[in-house]
Design a protein around this motif. Structure first.
Motif, PDB file in Angstrom:
ATOM      1  N   TRP A 104      13.239   0.650   6.023  1.00 59.14           N
ATOM      2  CA  TRP A 104      12.330   1.610   5.388  1.00 59.14           C
ATOM      3  C   TRP A 104      12.037   1.232   3.934  1.00 59.14           C
ATOM      4  O   TRP A 104      10.882   1.154   3.521  1.00 59.14           O
ATOM      5  CB  TRP A 104      12.921   3.023   5.442  1.00 59.14           C
ATOM      6  N   VAL A 105      13.080   0.985   3.163  1.00 60.11           N
ATOM      7  CA  VAL A 105      12.896   0.717   1.735  1.00 60.11           C
ATOM      8  C   VAL A 105      12.077  -0.559   1.527  1.00 60.11           C
ATOM      9  O   VAL A 105      11.129  -0.580   0.727  1.00 60.11           O
ATOM     10  CB  VAL A 105      14.256   0.616   1.014  1.00 60.11           C
ATOM     11  N   VAL A 106      12.411  -1.615   2.235  1.00 57.81           N
ATOM     12  CA  VAL A 106      11.733  -2.895   2.018  1.00 57.81           C
ATOM     13  C   VAL A 106      10.264  -2.824   2.427  1.00 57.81           C
ATOM     14  O   VAL A 106       9.369  -3.189   1.643  1.00 57.81           O
ATOM     15  CB  VAL A 106      12.447  -4.027   2.783  1.00 57.81           C
ATOM     16  N   PHE A 107       9.978  -2.336   3.618  1.00 56.46           N
ATOM     17  CA  PHE A 107       8.604  -2.431   4.109  1.00 56.46           C
ATOM     18  C   PHE A 107       7.681  -1.365   3.506  1.00 56.46           C
ATOM     19  O   PHE A 107       6.495  -1.636   3.288  1.00 56.46           O
ATOM     20  CB  PHE A 107       8.579  -2.412   5.633  1.00 56.46           C
ATOM     21  N   THR A 108       8.210  -0.196   3.213  1.00 57.45           N
ATOM     22  CA  THR A 108       7.329   0.774   2.535  1.00 57.45           C
ATOM     23  C   THR A 108       7.056   0.350   1.098  1.00 57.45           C
ATOM     24  O   THR A 108       5.954   0.561   0.584  1.00 57.45           O
ATOM     25  CB  THR A 108       7.923   2.198   2.563  1.00 57.45           C
ATOM     26  N   TYR A 109       8.040  -0.265   0.452  1.00 56.60           N
ATOM     27  CA  TYR A 109       7.775  -0.780  -0.900  1.00 56.60           C
ATOM     28  C   TYR A 109       6.695  -1.857  -0.850  1.00 56.60           C
ATOM     29  O   TYR A 109       5.741  -1.840  -1.652  1.00 56.60           O
ATOM     30  CB  TYR A 109       9.035  -1.354  -1.540  1.00 56.60           C
ATOM     31  N   LEU A 110       6.822  -2.815   0.054  1.00 57.41           N
ATOM     32  CA  LEU A 110       5.844  -3.899   0.135  1.00 57.41           C
ATOM     33  C   LEU A 110       4.445  -3.358   0.426  1.00 57.41           C
ATOM     34  O   LEU A 110       3.453  -3.816  -0.152  1.00 57.41           O
ATOM     35  CB  LEU A 110       6.260  -4.908   1.203  1.00 57.41           C
ATOM     36  N   LEU A 111       4.369  -2.362   1.310  1.00 58.29           N
ATOM     37  CA  LEU A 111       3.063  -1.782   1.640  1.00 58.29           C
ATOM     38  C   LEU A 111       2.479  -1.038   0.445  1.00 58.29           C
ATOM     39  O   LEU A 111       1.323  -1.260   0.057  1.00 58.29           O
ATOM     40  CB  LEU A 111       3.197  -0.836   2.832  1.00 58.29           C
ATOM     41  N   ARG A 112       3.249  -0.138  -0.129  1.00 59.70           N
ATOM     42  CA  ARG A 112       2.739   0.743  -1.182  1.00 59.70           C
ATOM     43  C   ARG A 112       2.460   0.003  -2.493  1.00 59.70           C
ATOM     44  O   ARG A 112       1.623   0.442  -3.284  1.00 59.70           O
ATOM     45  CB  ARG A 112       3.722   1.894  -1.405  1.00 59.70           C
ATOM     46  N   SER A 113       3.134  -1.098  -2.700  1.00 60.30           N
ATOM     47  CA  SER A 113       2.918  -1.885  -3.913  1.00 60.30           C
ATOM     48  C   SER A 113       1.799  -2.906  -3.748  1.00 60.30           C
ATOM     49  O   SER A 113       1.446  -3.595  -4.708  1.00 60.30           O
ATOM     50  CB  SER A 113       4.208  -2.604  -4.313  1.00 60.30           C
ATOM     51  N   GLY A 114       1.265  -3.005  -2.527  1.00 63.08           N
ATOM     52  CA  GLY A 114       0.223  -3.996  -2.266  1.00 63.08           C
ATOM     53  C   GLY A 114       0.753  -5.408  -2.123  1.00 63.08           C
ATOM     54  O   GLY A 114      -0.017  -6.375  -2.201  1.00 63.08           O
ATOM     55  N   LYS A 115       2.058  -5.568  -1.892  1.00 59.75           N
ATOM     56  CA  LYS A 115       2.668  -6.889  -1.830  1.00 59.75           C
ATOM     57  C   LYS A 115       2.988  -7.343  -0.390  1.00 59.75           C
ATOM     58  O   LYS A 115       3.542  -8.424  -0.199  1.00 59.75           O
ATOM     59  CB  LYS A 115       3.971  -6.915  -2.650  1.00 59.75           C
ATOM     60  N   LEU A 116       2.633  -6.531   0.599  1.00 63.43           N
ATOM     61  CA  LEU A 116       3.019  -6.867   1.970  1.00 63.43           C
ATOM     62  C   LEU A 116       2.348  -8.149   2.440  1.00 63.43           C
ATOM     63  O   LEU A 116       3.002  -9.026   3.022  1.00 63.43           O
ATOM     64  CB  LEU A 116       2.673  -5.702   2.907  1.00 63.43           C
ATOM     65  N   HIS A 117       1.066  -8.268   2.215  1.00 62.96           N
ATOM     66  CA  HIS A 117       0.346  -9.457   2.687  1.00 62.96           C
ATOM     67  C   HIS A 117       0.918 -10.725   2.049  1.00 62.96           C
ATOM     68  O   HIS A 117       1.133 -11.735   2.731  1.00 62.96           O
ATOM     69  CB  HIS A 117      -1.145  -9.322   2.385  1.00 62.96           C
ATOM     70  N   ALA A 118       1.187 -10.665   0.756  1.00 63.58           N
ATOM     71  CA  ALA A 118       1.748 -11.830   0.066  1.00 63.58           C
ATOM     72  C   ALA A 118       3.134 -12.185   0.601  1.00 63.58           C
ATOM     73  O   ALA A 118       3.476 -13.372   0.727  1.00 63.58           O
ATOM     74  CB  ALA A 118       1.823 -11.558  -1.434  1.00 63.58           C
ATOM     75  N   GLU A 129      -3.549 -16.212   2.269  1.00 68.35           N
ATOM     76  CA  GLU A 129      -2.893 -15.368   1.272  1.00 68.35           C
ATOM     77  C   GLU A 129      -3.729 -14.136   0.942  1.00 68.35           C
ATOM     78  O   GLU A 129      -3.209 -13.092   0.563  1.00 68.35           O
ATOM     79  CB  GLU A 129      -2.635 -16.170  -0.001  1.00 68.35           C
ATOM     80  N   THR A 130      -5.056 -14.236   1.127  1.00 66.79           N
ATOM     81  CA  THR A 130      -5.950 -13.126   0.816  1.00 66.79           C
ATOM     82  C   THR A 130      -6.222 -12.315   2.085  1.00 66.79           C
ATOM     83  O   THR A 130      -6.674 -12.867   3.087  1.00 66.79           O
ATOM     84  CB  THR A 130      -7.286 -13.632   0.252  1.00 66.79           C
ATOM     85  N   PRO A 131      -5.947 -11.016   2.096  1.00 67.74           N
ATOM     86  CA  PRO A 131      -6.144 -10.212   3.307  1.00 67.74           C
ATOM     87  C   PRO A 131      -7.618 -10.005   3.624  1.00 67.74           C
ATOM     88  O   PRO A 131      -8.453  -9.889   2.728  1.00 67.74           O
ATOM     89  CB  PRO A 131      -5.472  -8.885   2.952  1.00 67.74           C
ATOM     90  N   ILE A 132      -7.923  -9.979   4.922  1.00 65.94           N
ATOM     91  CA  ILE A 132      -9.275  -9.666   5.369  1.00 65.94           C
ATOM     92  C   ILE A 132      -9.420  -8.158   5.531  1.00 65.94           C
ATOM     93  O   ILE A 132     -10.427  -7.566   5.161  1.00 65.94           O
ATOM     94  CB  ILE A 132      -9.579 -10.400   6.697  1.00 65.94           C
ATOM     95  N   VAL A 133      -8.398  -7.529   6.095  1.00 65.51           N
ATOM     96  CA  VAL A 133      -8.347  -6.065   6.202  1.00 65.51           C
ATOM     97  C   VAL A 133      -6.989  -5.603   5.707  1.00 65.51           C
ATOM     98  O   VAL A 133      -6.022  -6.356   5.712  1.00 65.51           O
ATOM     99  CB  VAL A 133      -8.569  -5.587   7.656  1.00 65.51           C
ATOM    100  N   ALA A 134      -6.906  -4.363   5.293  1.00 65.69           N
ATOM    101  CA  ALA A 134      -5.632  -3.796   4.868  1.00 65.69           C
ATOM    102  C   ALA A 134      -4.696  -3.698   6.075  1.00 65.69           C
ATOM    103  O   ALA A 134      -5.125  -3.293   7.162  1.00 65.69           O
ATOM    104  CB  ALA A 134      -5.839  -2.419   4.255  1.00 65.69           C
TER     105      ALA A 134
END
Length: 311
Positions: A104-118, A129-134
């Motif tokens: 929970w902590v790792v993946f919600t942080y990555l999503l909410r911070s905009g760092k998941l795709h990276a 590296e650049t997302p096409i869709v969220a």
């Protein structure tokens, strides 16, 4: 009379007094069973005599994760796909050893911070590296953002579980689903302290996945590996992805991929018959989280270090 040694509270750093107890020492199944507690913080310590293996158990399970990460956690736990396991999942979320709390902590942080795709790109799970869709993120089958894509994925997942004749009260529950639209679909089986599950080849549950005749896998070798949860995930991933790129990921510590445990996993992978569109990936926590922590908030960095996810 055995004595359980004194400890330091992981929250306030205050002392937790040693206690004498009758032999045999009862196993702590929850906060109320703990013989040592920090009363102000409502944190108990399991009844292990070895300080190195003590598990801390929180009366309120959500206090096992940083306050910055608590938003939405109770709702997600209440919507977890496996109905039969919901109460147990919430209860064990309050253990310092909880795999679900780490997820929970790792993946919600990555999503909410905009760092998941990276993070996915850094771990070699996506090409661009650049997302096409969220990305749409589901944890335990629960959409983290209440949007139409998440709801559609959950509905389709339910239909697939029904088609495999799974028990409606204990549907397969992928730890992490990340939908990237036409760029692909990722399922992640998360491991923190435990290894992959191991079911004998005569386990009754195997039969429903053997019927997935469209999969060109070597099913006898799949069963021999014992990797039942990964096999369930592969079935659902392939069906849900359809003609899109699909990756099943085993995320965990380095030891998950070595020795006998690693050999068992390699046998499973060899039997999958992956192709240009479908892949299996081994990913270490350090690969996902990276080494550049300059712009990472202190609370997240401390959580990851305390849990041993990074050095």
């Amino acid at each position: 009379m055995p004595e359980l040694p004194s400890l330091v509270c992981p929250s306030c750093s205050g002392p937790i007094a040693a206690v004498e107890c009758l032999d045999p020492v009862p196993k702590a199944m929850g906060f109320d069973d703990c013989l040592r507690r920090c009363a102000p913080c409502e944190i108990g310590a399991s009844n292990a005599s070895d300080r190195q293996v003590v598990t801390y158990i929180y009366r309120d399970p959500l206090k096992n994760i940083p306050v910055e990460s608590r938003e939405g956690a109770a709702e997600a736990l209440s919507q977890a796909f496996n109905l039969r396991n919901r109460d147990s999942k919430r209860h064990h979320f309050g253990f310092s050893t909880s795999e679900d709390a780490v997820t929970w902590v790792v993946f919600t942080y990555l999503l909410r911070s905009g760092k998941l795709h990276a993070a996915l790109w850094r771990a070699g799970l996506i090409a661009n590296e650049t997302p096409i869709v969220a990305p749409a993120l589901l944890l335990w089958g629960a959409p983290i953002r209440n949007d139409a894509r998440g709801a559609t994925i959950r509905k389709r997942l339910s239909e697939l579980c029904k088609s495999l004749r799974e028990d409606p009260n204990s549907f397969s529950e992928p730890d992490v689903i990340i939908d990237l639209g036409e760029s692909g679909l990722i399922f992640i089986e998360v491991k923190y302290l435990s290894g992959n599950d191991s079911k004998p080849d005569n386990y009754s549950g195997w039969s429903r996945y053997a019927s997935a005749a469209t999969l060109p896998w070597q099913f006898e070798d799949i069963k021999a590996s014992g990797c039942y949860e990964l096999a369930r995930n592969w079935c659902l991933l392939k069906a849900l992805a359809a003609d899109r790129p699909a990756s099943l990921v085993n995320l965990g510590p380095a030891r998950l991929f070595s020795g006998a445990e690693g050999g068992r996993l390699d046998r499973f992978i060899s039997a999958l018959a992956t192709d240009d569109l479908s892949h299996f990936k081994k990913v270490k926590w350090s690969d996902l989280l990276g080494k550049d922590w300059d712009d990472i908030p202190d609370w997240f960095a401390q959580f990851c270090r305390n849990r041993g996810l990074v050095a």
